[in-house]
Write an enzyme that holds these catalytic residues in place. Structure first.
Site, mmCIF file in Angstrom:
data_model
loop_
_atom_site.group_PDB
_atom_site.id
_atom_site.type_symbol
_atom_site.label_atom_id
_atom_site.label_comp_id
_atom_site.label_asym_id
_atom_site.label_seq_id
_atom_site.Cartn_x
_atom_site.Cartn_y
_atom_site.Cartn_z
ATOM 1 N N VAL A 198 0.867 -1.175 0.000
ATOM 2 C CA VAL A 198 0.000 0.000 0.000
ATOM 3 C C VAL A 198 0.909 1.231 0.000
ATOM 4 C CG1 VAL A 198 -1.791 1.274 1.239
ATOM 5 C CG2 VAL A 198 -1.797 -1.242 1.261
ATOM 6 N N ILE A 199 0.831 2.017 -1.070
ATOM 7 C CA ILE A 199 1.725 3.157 -1.253
ATOM 8 C C ILE A 199 0.914 4.447 -1.365
ATOM 9 C CG2 ILE A 199 3.606 4.130 -2.619
ATOM 10 C CD1 ILE A 199 4.283 1.399 -1.424
ATOM 11 N N PHE A 200 1.244 5.441 -0.532
ATOM 12 C CA PHE A 200 0.610 6.751 -0.606
ATOM 13 C C PHE A 200 1.545 7.728 -1.319
ATOM 14 C CE2 PHE A 200 -2.010 4.929 2.615
ATOM 15 C CZ PHE A 200 -3.202 5.632 2.602
ATOM 16 N N ASP A 201 0.983 8.424 -2.301
ATOM 17 C CA ASP A 201 1.686 9.485 -3.017
ATOM 18 C C ASP A 201 1.101 10.810 -2.539
ATOM 19 O OD1 ASP A 201 2.697 11.355 -4.756
ATOM 20 O OD2 ASP A 201 1.892 10.446 -6.578
ATOM 21 N N THR A 219 -0.942 18.736 -5.153
ATOM 22 C CA THR A 219 -2.343 19.029 -5.449
ATOM 23 C C THR A 219 -3.307 18.063 -4.785
ATOM 24 O OG1 THR A 219 -2.258 17.713 -7.484
ATOM 25 C CG2 THR A 219 -1.759 20.057 -7.662
ATOM 26 N N ALA A 232 17.726 2.990 -19.385
ATOM 27 C CA ALA A 232 17.917 4.243 -18.660
ATOM 28 C C ALA A 232 16.638 5.060 -18.755
ATOM 29 C CB ALA A 232 19.078 5.024 -19.266
ATOM 30 N N GLU A 259 12.788 9.692 -6.309
ATOM 31 C CA GLU A 259 11.748 9.645 -7.339
ATOM 32 C C GLU A 259 12.297 9.034 -8.619
ATOM 33 O OE1 GLU A 259 8.701 12.698 -8.093
ATOM 34 O OE2 GLU A 259 9.784 13.909 -6.622
ATOM 35 N N SER A 278 -3.609 13.850 -2.498
ATOM 36 C CA SER A 278 -3.007 12.603 -2.006
ATOM 37 C C SER A 278 -3.661 11.425 -2.708
ATOM 38 C CB SER A 278 -3.202 12.481 -0.499
ATOM 39 O OG SER A 278 -2.587 13.554 0.184
ATOM 40 N N ARG A 279 -2.855 10.406 -3.009
ATOM 41 C CA ARG A 279 -3.364 9.234 -3.728
ATOM 42 C C ARG A 279 -2.902 7.971 -3.017
ATOM 43 N NH1 ARG A 279 -0.048 13.289 -6.463
ATOM 44 N NH2 ARG A 279 -1.626 14.686 -7.301
#
Length: 465
Positions: A59-62, A66, A205, A181, A68-69
């Site tokens: 489970v990953i929160f970004d 603008t 790359a 990132e 949160s996802r």
């Protein structure tokens, strides 16, 4: 952290969620029954639950500027993505972003609670104690001052620790730096292309040209990694990653202020508040970035490809002193090159501008294409000769907000690729917006890379294998 004891697994989604609703004591108790029923209806159709011995979740929160996802990914024992419902991820979002709650950290954390409820509900209860939950914050929190970002992150940690039964570590809630990132993007793209687990020489790359920064990431040899200089300040150049039993040395660097939108400001700074040869003839206006307003008008002679190139190269600082054996621009170590840089995939504005300017097909169903850096130069030479009032007839697919800057953007991308990053002008690169993974188009984004790293590096994953 206290863990809930494992309960017998029930391989029917409807029964599983009823069980969760009755038994869970934290986030599940706070969840709205309608949310669980909706998730139940969506996912039970595919009978997605198998067993704890054959799947893993992340489970990953970004936490962006603008909004949160939440992304939930599901992997099989070979680390291949499995569907959640009809898609290869569960996704939901909320607005505004965490940075909008600068004066109220608790409210910031609570804004994530509906996403936490939904994300956790997707994961079978037996698997939750072994499912990592991570949050990566980006541009929005980076800009907060006076410790506001730290207070918000601490509130989020409290939320995850107290109201989630997922696997959680305090350091998994953090602000991502640019190189992180870039690394996660590299992992995501190489994963979807089937490169992870193979020798570094067979990986691709990645170049990701965002609005504020551009990231360059590729795998290098252990010998090059050993030679990596330690920067006096800023992020390390090389990151070690253990992915699917393979160790990679990733060169990752983020060039702040050299994303497409930020670079326009840097180009305007070179000409100060006078006319700029990169602005199309016939336009007279202003460009605003980072709260600063720049005059955007061409000289009397109009825009000029040659003069725009001169200004752009100054903005890139290609002649800055280089203290290393090999540099890109602005005195930055290049990573040394090598086989990991052989195949280049360029995303975000590299793809967008190429599509707008006709370098690749503008068809709405086209999500990737092949081009050479010289193609950006050829398009720029046409754009810089075109008057502002005529540009739409020559480049019909250009967005209105990009019209005055088309000459500037194309010159910049060509100069960045060739003079800045050292690519051969005639070398073909892949421009990509989405990647075909198992006959499904997926956008390349860092949360997938974070999930892959989290699951594949867990000790219990190696035991499971």
């Amino acid at each position: 952290m206290a863990r809930k004891q494992k309960k017998p697994f029930i391989p029917l989604f409807l029964i599983s969620f009823i069980f969760v609703l009755l038994q869970s004591h934290s986030v599940s108790n706070a969840a709205d029954e309608e949310t669980f029923q909706a998730l139940n209806r969506k996912f039970s159709l595919n009978g997605i639950l198998v067993s704890q011995e054959s799947e893993k979740y992340a489970v990953i929160f970004d936490a962006g500027s603008t909004g949160s996802r939440v992304h939930v990914f599901r992997f099989d024992k070979n680390m291949d993505l499995l569907r959640i419902g009809n898609d290869f991820e569960f996704f939901n979002s909320t607005k505004p972003g965490l940075s909008a709650y600068a004066d109220d950290p608790k409210a910031a954390a609570l804004s994530l609670k509906p996403l936490l409820v939904q994300g956790q509900a997707v994961v079978p209860e037996d698997l939750r104690p072994h499912t990592p939950i991570k949050l990566g914050a980006t541009a929005g929190l980076r800009m907060l001052k006076n410790g506001a970002a730290d207070r918000i992150l601490e509130a989020v940690r409290d939320l995850f620790n107290n109201e989630s039964s997922l696997e959680y570590e305090a350091e998994w809630v953090s602000i991502l730096d640019g190189s992180q990132e870039g690394s996660y993007m590299w992992i995501a793209m190489n994963y979807m292309l089937g490169k992870i687990g193979k020798p570094y020489s067979q990986t691709i790359a990645t170049l990701d040209l965002g609005g504020g920064s551009v990231q360059m990431t590729y795998a290098i040899s252990e010998e090059n990694a050993a030679k990596a200089p330690i920067p006096n300040e800023g992020e390390a150049y090389v990151h070690e990653k253990y992915l699917l039993g393979k160790k990679y040395y990733l060169y990752a660097h983020s060039y702040l202020y050299y994303g497409q939108l930020a670079a326009r400001a840097e180009i305007f700074k070179v000409t100060r508040n006078s006319s700029n040869p990169c602005i199309l003839d016939g336009y007279d206006g202003f460009y605003t970035y980072g709260g600063v307003v720049y005059k955007a008008s061409p000289p009397r002679s109009g825009s000029s490809f040659k003069k725009c190139r001169e200004v752009t190269l100054k903005a890139l600082k290609v002649k800055a002193p280089c203290n290393y054996d090999k540099c890109t621009f602005n005195g930055t170590w290049s990573g040394g090159g090598g086989a990991g840089q052989k195949n280049v995939y360029a995303a975000s504005f590299f793809f967008d501008i190429a599509k707008e300017s006709g370098i690749i097909s503008a068809d709405k169903d086209v999500y990737s294409g092949r081009a050479r850096p010289i193609d950006y130069r050829d398009a720029a030479s046409v754009a810089c000769k075109t008057k502002y009032e005529d540009v739409k007839s020559v480049f019909p697919n250009i967005y209105d907000e990009d019209l005055p800057y088309l000459c500037m953007d194309l010159v910049y991308e060509y100069s960045l690729l060739v003079d800045g990053l050292g690519l051969d002008p005639y070398k073909k690169i892949t421009l990509v917006n989405k990647i075909n993974y198992k006959n499904t188009l997926m956008g390349a984004a860092w949360p997938l890379g974070s999930a892959i790293e989290a699951v594949s590096s867990l000790t219990n994953w190696r035991m499971f294998q």
